[in-house]
Scaffold this motif. Structure first.
Motif, short mmCIF file in Angstrom:
data_model
loop_
_atom_site.label_atom_id
_atom_site.label_comp_id
_atom_site.label_asym_id
_atom_site.label_seq_id
_atom_site.Cartn_x
_atom_site.Cartn_y
_atom_site.Cartn_z
N TYR A 125 7.37 12.12 -9.16
CA TYR A 125 6.70 11.32 -8.13
C TYR A 125 6.47 9.89 -8.61
CZ TYR A 125 5.99 15.94 -6.19
OH TYR A 125 6.21 17.20 -5.70
N VAL A 126 6.13 9.75 -9.90
CA VAL A 126 5.93 8.40 -10.44
C VAL A 126 7.23 7.60 -10.35
CG1 VAL A 126 5.38 7.08 -12.54
CG2 VAL A 126 3.99 9.07 -11.91
N ASP A 127 8.36 8.29 -10.54
CA ASP A 127 9.66 7.60 -10.47
C ASP A 127 9.85 6.86 -9.15
OD1 ASP A 127 10.38 8.35 -12.99
OD2 ASP A 127 11.70 10.00 -12.38
N SER A 128 9.17 7.33 -8.11
CA SER A 128 9.40 6.72 -6.79
C SER A 128 8.84 5.29 -6.71
CB SER A 128 8.81 7.59 -5.68
OG SER A 128 7.40 7.62 -5.77
N ILE A 129 8.04 4.87 -7.69
CA ILE A 129 7.54 3.48 -7.62
C ILE A 129 8.66 2.47 -7.89
CG2 ILE A 129 5.18 4.12 -8.25
CD1 ILE A 129 5.60 2.89 -10.98
N ASP A 130 9.80 2.97 -8.38
CA ASP A 130 10.91 2.04 -8.64
C ASP A 130 11.39 1.35 -7.37
OD1 ASP A 130 10.70 2.75 -11.25
OD2 ASP A 130 12.50 4.00 -11.31
N GLN A 131 11.10 1.93 -6.21
CA GLN A 131 11.52 1.29 -4.96
C GLN A 131 10.85 -0.06 -4.75
OE1 GLN A 131 9.75 3.27 -1.30
NE2 GLN A 131 8.96 4.65 -2.88
N GLU A 158 0.86 -1.19 0.00
CA GLU A 158 0.00 0.00 0.00
C GLU A 158 0.89 1.23 0.00
OE1 GLU A 158 -2.70 -0.30 3.36
OE2 GLU A 158 -2.74 -2.48 3.10
N ALA A 159 0.65 2.12 -0.95
CA ALA A 159 1.46 3.34 -1.02
C ALA A 159 0.63 4.46 -1.64
CB ALA A 159 2.71 3.11 -1.85
N THR A 160 0.99 5.67 -1.31
CA THR A 160 0.29 6.83 -1.87
C THR A 160 1.33 7.86 -2.29
OG1 THR A 160 -1.56 6.41 -0.39
CG2 THR A 160 -1.52 8.55 -1.45
N PHE A 191 -0.02 8.00 -16.91
CA PHE A 191 1.37 8.39 -16.65
C PHE A 191 2.23 7.19 -16.29
CE2 PHE A 191 3.29 12.69 -16.23
CZ PHE A 191 2.44 13.30 -17.13
N ILE A 192 1.69 6.32 -15.46
CA ILE A 192 2.46 5.12 -15.09
C ILE A 192 2.66 4.24 -16.33
CG2 ILE A 192 2.42 3.00 -13.72
CD1 ILE A 192 0.93 4.65 -11.56
N ALA A 193 1.59 4.10 -17.13
CA ALA A 193 1.71 3.30 -18.35
C ALA A 193 2.73 3.89 -19.31
CB ALA A 193 0.34 3.18 -19.02
N ASN A 194 2.75 5.23 -19.42
CA ASN A 194 3.73 5.90 -20.29
C ASN A 194 5.16 5.68 -19.80
OD1 ASN A 194 1.66 7.15 -21.74
ND2 ASN A 194 1.77 9.07 -20.59
N LEU A 195 5.32 5.89 -18.51
CA LEU A 195 6.69 5.95 -17.95
C LEU A 195 7.27 4.59 -17.59
CD1 LEU A 195 6.13 9.09 -15.66
CD2 LEU A 195 7.43 8.99 -17.80
N ARG A 196 6.41 3.61 -17.39
CA ARG A 196 6.88 2.26 -17.04
C ARG A 196 6.25 1.26 -18.02
NH1 ARG A 196 9.50 5.31 -15.03
NH2 ARG A 196 10.35 5.48 -12.92
N PRO A 197 6.81 1.19 -19.23
CA PRO A 197 6.16 0.39 -20.28
C PRO A 197 5.96 -1.08 -19.94
CG PRO A 197 7.97 1.72 -21.17
CD PRO A 197 8.03 1.84 -19.68
#
Lengths: 222, 140
Positions: free
Chosen positions: A75-81, A64-66, A100-106
Motif C-alpha cells: 500500500y505504501v508503494d502506491s504513493i509513487d503516483q 489529499e489521499a488515504t 514505514f514510509i521513512a523506511n521505504l522511501r529514504p
C-alpha cells in the motif's frame, strides 16, 4: 486498535514551514476508526494547513489521499503516483505508518500529523481508553481478562498499591483501580484463589526493554 | 469604501424558512445586513467541519451556523452535533492564532423571524469590528 489524536497545529505548521507542496496522507486502518487520520481528518487537516499557509502569506498546494494501510509495503508503494508532486508528506497514520514510509522511501520528508497514544477501545462515542500495553507477555488468563500492565498506573503484578481507595486509583478519581476490578472479577467467576498466587519477577525484555521487537512466522515467510 | 464583511451563514431549513420566504428585498427592509450569504441545509447536523473551513478558505471573514434549539432539534441531535463541530473549529482557529469568534453557533426557534435577523446583525457587527479575515494575506 491503535489510538491516535491530531498533533497541535503549530507543531505541524513548524514541520512543514519550508514545504509548498504537501501530501496529506491518511490511513484506513485504526486511525480511521478512532477518527484521527482517516479520509475525513485528512480533508480537515489539509484545509487547516492551507489556511495556516494563507495566514502566513505563503502559497501551498495540498494533495489529499488515504491508503488502505500505511503499515504494509504494497500500500505504501502506491504513493509513487505522486512522485515529484510534493515536498513533504504529513502522515496521519500511527507512528508505524510514518516509520514505514521513512523506511521505504529514504528520500521522502515524512512528518507525523498525529500523536500515537495507546492501544485501546472505544469506551463510548468519542472516548477511547487504553486497554493493552503491547508488552509481549500476556497474563490476562491470570487476571480475569483485565490488564494490570496497561491499566494499573504502576503496572503492579501482585495486587493494588496503598493508594487504592474505594475502587479508584490515587492518580485520579475517574481512573478505576484495575486491581480492585481484577479482584471483583475473579470473585465473580469463582477464581479468587488465583489472587493468592505470587507473580514471578517479570521479564520485561518482551516489552521493548530488550530492543525493538520482531515477530517472525516461518509458516508465512516466503 | 466601508468594509462589508463576507459572512457565510449555514442555516437549517426550519430556522431560515420564514426569513427566506420574504425574499431579498423585504429581508433588507427588515434590517438583514449586506454581505451575508445564506446556505440552507436540511439539518445543521449534516454540516461537515471541512465545509465550514472551506468557507474561510474561499474568503469568508466570518461564518455562522443557525440551527434548532439544543433540546428541540427537528432531527433530535442535529444542532447539538453542529455546535460541537463549530466548537472544534473555534479551537482550530485559536491554534492558528485567529480569533475564534469569527465562527459562531446559534440555536434559534423555528421560523422565529426577528431572532434570525438579530443574529445576522450580531455577526455583522462582530466581524465588522474584527476586520478582514487574516487568511486573506498576500501570497509570497
Amino acid at each position: 486498535m491503535i489510538i491516535a489524536e491530531r498533533k497541535p497545529l503549530n507543531e505541524i505548521m513548524d514541520m512543514i514551514q519550508d514545504a509548498r507542496r504537501i501530501l496529506v496522507l491518511g490511513c484506513r486502518g485504526c486511525v480511521t476508526v478512532c477518527s484521527a487520520g482517516g479520509e475525513r481528518e485528512v480533508e480537515i487537516l489539509a484545509s487547516l494547513i492551507r489556511l495556516g499557509k494563507q495566514k502566513a502569506g505563503q502559497s501551498v498546494e495540498t494533495i489529499e489521499a488515504t491508503l488502505v494501510r500505511q503499515c504494509d509495503r504494497e500500500y505504501v508503494d502506491s504513493i509513487d503516483q505522486w512522485d515529484g508532486k510534493y515536498d513533504a508528506i504529513v502522515s496521519m497514520a500511527c507512528g508505524v505508518g510514518v516509520n514505514f514510509i521513512a523506511n521505504l522511501r529514504p528520500m521522502a520528508k515524512v512528518y507525523p500529523g498525529v500523536n500515537t497514544t495507546s492501544f485501546g477501545g472505544s469506551a463510548e462515542q468519542g472516548v477511547w481508553s487504553e486497554q493493552c500495553a503491547g508488552c509481549g507477555n500476556c497474563i490476562l488468563h491470570l487476571t480475569g481478562g483485565l490488564c494490570p500492565v496497561a491499566r494499573c498506573a504502576k503496572s503492579l503484578m501482585n495486587g493494588p498499591c496503598g493508594g487504592s481507595v474505594g475502587g479508584r486509583c490515587e492518580i485520579h478519581k475517574d481512573v478505576p483501580c484495575i486491581w480492585q476490578s481484577i479482584h471483583d472479577k475473579l470473585v465473580r467467576i469463582d477464581n479468587k484463589e488465583g489472587l493468592a498466587a505470587i507473580a514471578p519477577i517479570r521479564d520485561w525484555s518482551t516489552a521493548g526493554h530488550g530492543g525493538p521487537r520482531r515477530t517472525v512466522r516461518n509458516d508465512l515467510t516466503v | 469604501m466601508p468594509f462589508i464583511p463576507n459572512i457565510q451563514a449555514f442555516c437549517c431549513h426550519y430556522t431560515s424558512q420564514q426569513t427566506l420566504a420574504e425574499g431579498p428585498e423585504r429581508m433588507k427592509a427588515d434590517g438583514f445586513p449586506e454581505g451575508i450569504t445564506i446556505h440552507r441545509l436540511v439539518c445543521t447536523g449534516k454540516l461537515e467541519v471541512s465545509t465550514l473551513l472551506k468557507a474561510f478558505e474561499e474568503g469568508a471573514d466570518g461564518v455562522y451556523v443557525a440551527g434548532c434549539p439544543v433540546d428541540k432539534c427537528h432531527n433530535l441531535m442535529g444542532s447539538q452535533r453542529a455546535a460541537k463541530r463549530v466548537a472544534a473549529i473555534k479551537s482550530a482557529l485559536a491554534e492558528l492564532d485567529v480569533e475564534p469568534e469569527r465562527i459562531e453557533m446559534f440555536h434559534l426557534e423555528r421560523g422565529f423571524h426577528p431572532e434570525f435577523v438579530k443574529v445576522a446583525q450580531q455577526m455583522h457587527e462582530r466581524i465588522s469590528a474584527l476586520g478582514s479575515s487574516p487568511f486573506k494575506g498576500e501570497k509570497k
